[in-house]
Design a protein around this motif. Structure first.
Motif, PDB file in Angstrom:
ATOM      1  N   ALA A 195       0.859  -1.188   0.000  1.00  0.00           N
ATOM      2  CA  ALA A 195       0.000   0.000   0.000  1.00  0.00           C
ATOM      3  C   ALA A 195       0.886   1.225   0.000  1.00  0.00           C
ATOM      4  N   VAL A 196       0.316   2.339  -0.436  1.00  0.00           N
ATOM      5  CA  VAL A 196       1.065   3.603  -0.482  1.00  0.00           C
ATOM      6  C   VAL A 196       0.324   4.601   0.398  1.00  0.00           C
ATOM      7  N   PRO A 197       1.023   5.285   1.327  1.00  0.00           N
ATOM      8  CA  PRO A 197       0.314   6.255   2.165  1.00  0.00           C
ATOM      9  C   PRO A 197      -0.284   7.370   1.306  1.00  0.00           C
ATOM     10  N   ALA A 198      -1.479   7.795   1.656  1.00  0.00           N
ATOM     11  CA  ALA A 198      -2.141   8.873   0.908  1.00  0.00           C
ATOM     12  C   ALA A 198      -2.209  10.098   1.801  1.00  0.00           C
ATOM     13  N   ASN A 199      -1.718  11.234   1.287  1.00  0.00           N
ATOM     14  CA  ASN A 199      -1.783  12.472   2.063  1.00  0.00           C
ATOM     15  C   ASN A 199      -2.813  13.436   1.498  1.00  0.00           C
ATOM     16  N   CYS A 200      -3.520  12.962   0.469  1.00  0.00           N
ATOM     17  CA  CYS A 200      -4.691  13.657  -0.051  1.00  0.00           C
ATOM     18  C   CYS A 200      -5.496  12.570  -0.762  1.00  0.00           C
ATOM     19  N   GLY A 201      -6.413  12.922  -1.634  1.00  0.00           N
ATOM     20  CA  GLY A 201      -7.228  11.902  -2.303  1.00  0.00           C
ATOM     21  C   GLY A 201      -6.475  11.099  -3.345  1.00  0.00           C
TER      22      GLY A 201
ATOM     23  N   PRO B   6       1.706  10.196  -8.777  1.00  0.00           N
ATOM     24  CA  PRO B   6       2.635  11.334  -8.725  1.00  0.00           C
ATOM     25  C   PRO B   6       2.157  12.553  -9.515  1.00  0.00           C
ATOM     26  N   ALA B   7       1.448  12.333 -10.620  1.00  0.00           N
ATOM     27  CA  ALA B   7       1.015  13.459 -11.455  1.00  0.00           C
ATOM     28  C   ALA B   7       0.081  14.407 -10.708  1.00  0.00           C
TER      29      ALA B   7
END
Lengths: 322, 527
Positions: free
Chosen positions: B315-321, B325-326
């Motif tokens: 999993a990759v942490p999400a700091n917004c929705g 990268p784009a």
């Protein structure tokens, strides 16, 4: 009108009233459960607007008052129209349920037949050799069978015979895409039927054993033995027939319980029967399918119980129906 | 004699049953691929109608085709039944040039079929799920047999994404059916025709669907004769069938992956779920009005540890929705785990007075064992900073009935642990966060009213220059990161497992099952 026929008709009339009550109960329980078919349809991670959901409810008629919905269902049901499934392409409920009844009857029939043969044979063997090695061995097996929940035996059986040993298909009723063959059907049937029969075999075995022990100590058995009747005839003709009465009652009630067991077995083995249909329908809150399936299963159980009661008269001539 | 008879009876029954084990199930022919194509979140078993599908497009796309489609990387939209397309500078005119294709009954695919399909898809009475998303389509004109011009009343940056899911339908087969009866018509599950590499042959109720090769497919005749989609009630059943060699592909849960990873007989396929998991703050509940409380939640949850220990790094942490990268600008707050900071923020906000240690329900529809462990970890981490959450797991209908209720009980969901599709089209999360999407207009179920975020969405949605669009969605990300309408957690990976006997097999764990360029005509199997 013969007494038996009168009795059967009376029972069927009572059965009709029971079905009506059942339909009201199922309808109310479904509406009391949180969420409706539209709530089940929406994937929470793919957002839909409440306006779209309202439109769907109108399309399914779920916006109407509950009494109106029930009476509309009932009015159609008495004409044989049980409505349409709310899932997929909306199959008509009656053909859908009947298409699933056959596989369930096949699975239950095979499972119960296995249970009757193995259970009665094991019970008689245990009673005849009371407290011997055979009796103790069979008792241990029976207690294991009674104590094992259907979902556990189903999963263990699937893992052992399909995944590890690879001697039985892992599920389904036929090999997908292959032409129909009776052997293929049998190969898919045997494992779920055996697993379905385990609990019932154990129960029938214990009942038969207890009943046989009681009958074997009765005076008429002693008399038969003292007259020199061979032991096989004493047990098979004199004792077993009398001992079977409570077992027949048990087998009758087993059918209802087997439907519950079939739900687990069908889910684990993807057997396309009523159990799987019901699980899918409940998950999707597919009201018409749940109502239709409950009604047909109810009718099935009522008729089978009637047949069981009629069978008493055959097993024991002292009993007169009506 | 009696014992012999009884023993004989029991033995013969057992042997008969045992003998049935020896009966081989019918073998599939060597040129058949069988998979569990509708298992998992991208599947929709029992649905045959692409107009009403909310998932299941991986399978439907084997016999139906859309005008345009995502590539297998889900990065760009390319032509499918449209050999090419152009979008006008003002984003109001889309011109599609059609490929030379034939329906499975031999009739040619024409511009009239496209116009007919648009009419059905725009009409909710047909059972279409696309009607709301196609309201901006003002007209669809067939300028010649191979060209279709679609004019919009307003720019719609999500149109092409929507069109990837609108499967073209044959006007000559369906136009005589009353629109209102279409959704319930048996045609879909008995004699449907598409233009895809396989044609529909059989649906065995509740068991499987079988397709046969379409030798006239414009991309070349398929390499296998048949593809079968076997239905399973649960993933465990499909995994058992895969292990026993009865099927060659299925979706698997993340915790099944370890069992296949080192097995040379299988290939594990990993992909982005395109679903951002979050803890949603119900803005109708006074608990979350203070931004410091919302930030405290972010700092209190050790997302890195949960991803490592529970998701096995998948999993990759999400700091917004977004996590792509784009759409994620440099310099946004990463909310690194800092329980001391969380406690300080809560103290500043007066959490003891706002709620203290009173229990707060955390409602979720995620009911896998893995999700249960995640909830337990979140509960323990929040408890350490003084936020007492109590996870409540319900089934999907109960969750939806709670959060979509016309008059909701706000206290039934002060917090939710949920997911929302966040791609491949980034505009898709607008419906859950923009103030204009408050119910009944949209699905902003947590009643987020954050003007800066709504403005960022509006600007991004109105951007007509495709080159500038990523930067606009970076602004959305920044606004989310600062205002925290949700405590965004992570985007997980999803998995499929395929037998190594399959060659050139393409599967992507795309949201709703895609569709995407899978080129099933190239799939083959080594027996």
């Amino acid at each position: 009108m013969p007494r038996t026929l009168r009795y059967a008709l009376r029972r069927l009339l009572v059965g009709g009233a029971m079905l009506l009550g059942l339909s009201v109960l199922v309808f109310l329980l479904l509406r009391a459960a949180p969420g409706d078919p539209v709530d089940a349809y929406v994937n929470p991670s793919v957002a839909m607007s409440p306006a779209d959901l309202t439109a769907l409810r109108v399309r399914f008629g779920l916006d109407r008052p509950l009494p109106v919905q029930y009476l509309a269902w009932l009015a159609a049901a008495v004409t044989g129209d049980l409505g349409y499934s709310l899932q997929g392409t909306g199959d008509p409920v009656l053909p859908l349920v009947f298409s699933r009844l056959g596989p369930t009857v096949l699975l239950m029939g095979a499972g119960i037949a296995l249970a009757i043969i193995l259970g009665i044979a094991g019970g008689v063997a245990g009673a005849v050799r009371r407290n011997g090695a055979v009796d103790i061995g069979l008792s241990v097996i029976a207690f294991l069978g009674i104590s094992s929940p259907a979902f556990l035996t189903a999963l263990v059986g699937l893992y052992a015979f399909s995944v590890r040993l690879r001697i039985a298909p892992s599920g389904g009723m036929l090999t997908p895409g292959a032409p129909f063959a009776f052997g293929d059907l049998l190969a898919h049937l045997v494992l779920p039927a055996l697993l379905l029969s385990i609990g019932h075999t154990a129960l029938i075995m214990r009942y038969t054993r207890a009943s046989m022990l009681e009958v074997l100590s009765a005076d008429f058995v002693r008399t038969a033995r003292s007259k020199g009747v061979p032991e096989f005839v004493v047990v098979a003709r004199h004792a077993l027939r009398n001992a079977l009465l409570p077992v027949v009652t048990l087998i009758g009630s087993t059918i209802g319980i087997a439907i519950g067991g079939a739900v687990f077995i069908e889910s684990v083995f993807n057997w396309p029967g009523m159990g799987l249909l019901m699980v899918t329908a409940v998950r999707a809150r597919d009201y018409p399918v749940i109502m239709g399936a409950a009604l047909i299963i109810g009718a099935f159980v009522i008729v089978l119980n009637l047949l069981t009661d009629l069978a008493y008269a055959v097993v024991d001539p002292r009993i007169k129906v009506g | 004699m009696l014992r012999r008879t009884l023993t004989g009876l029991a033995l013969s029954t057992t042997l008969l049953a045992g003998a049935c084990f020896a009966l081989p199930a019918a073998a599939q022919d060597a040129r058949t691929i069988t998979g569990a194509f509708d298992v998992g979140p991208g599947g929709m078993p029992g649905n045959f109608n692409p107009l009403s599908a909310t998932a299941g497009f991986t399978w439907l796309n084997l016999y139906f085709e859309p005008l345009v489609i995502y590539d297998a990387a889900l990065e760009k939209i390319v032509g499918a039944l449209a050999s090419s397309y152009e979008v006008s500078g003002d984003q109001l005119t889309y011109t599609f040039r059609l490929a030379e294709a034939k329906w499975h009954d031999g009739k040619p695919f024409t511009a009239e079929d496209v116009r007919f399909t648009f009419d059905l898809a725009k009409n909710a009475a047909s059972g279409s799920n696309f009607a709301a998303r196609l309201t901006s389509v003002a007209s669809v004109t067939a300028t010649d047999a191979r060209t279709v011009v679609v004019k919009l009343s307003a720019p719609n940056s999500g149109l092409l994404d929507t069109l990837t899911k609108v499967m073209m339908l044959p006007a000559h087969a369906l136009s005589a059916m009353p629109v209102a009866d279409l959704a319930r018509n048996a045609w879909w599950s008995t004699t449907p025709i598409g233009t895809g590499p396989f044609r529909f042959t059989r649906y065995a109720n509740g068991q499987f669907v079988s397709l046969a090769a379409n030798p006239d497919y414009r991309g070349g005749a398929p390499k296998v004769d048949r593809v079968v989609n076997r239905y399973f009630e649960n993933t465990a059943g499909a995994v058992a069938a895969l292990r026993s060699g009865e099927i060659q592909f299925t979706y698997v849960e993340a915790d099944d992956v370890a069992n296949f990873k080192d097995d040379k007989a299988f290939r594990v396929i990993e992909g982005n779920s395109y679903v951002v998991n979050y803890i949603g703050f119900n803005q109708e509940v006074p608990l979350w009005k203070d931004a410091r409380v919302r930030k405290a939640l972010m700092y209190a949850i050790d997302r890195g540890q949960i991803i490592k220990a529970l998701y096995g790094g998948a999993a990759v942490p999400a700091n917004c929705g977004y996590v792509a990268p784009a759409f994620v600008p440099a310099g946004i707050d990463t909310y690194a785990y800092d329980p001391a900071k969380a406690r300080a923020l809560l103290a500043d906000a007066g959490w003891a007075k706002i709620n203290g240690d009173k229990p707060i329900t955390l409602l979720t529809y995620y009911n896998t064992p893995l999700a249960g462990n995640v909830m337990a970890a979140v509960q323990a981490m929040l408890a350490q900073v003084g936020i007492n959450v109590v996870p409540r797991t319900v089934d999907v209908p109960t969750y939806n009935a709670t959060v979509y209720a016309a008059t909701p009980d706000w206290n039934a969901f002060p917090l939710v642990y949920a997911g929302l599709q966040n791609g491949p089209d980034p505009s898709i999360i607008n419906i859950g966060l923009n103030e204009k999407q408050l119910p009944p207009a949209g699905a902003n179920i947590m009643r987020v009213r954050m003007p800066s975020l709504s403005a960022a969405f509006d600007t991004a949605l109105g951007e007509t220059d495709a080159a500038k669009r990523p930067s606009r969605y970076q602004d959305v990300c920044k606004a989310m990161n600062e205002s925290l309408p949700w405590a965004t957690l992570w985007v997980t990976a999803r998995y499929g497992v395929a037998s190594t006997k399959l060659n050139d097999f393409v599967w992507v764990p795309a949201p709703a099952g895609g569709p995407y360029e899978a080129h099933p005509e190239h799939w083959s199997i080594t027996r």
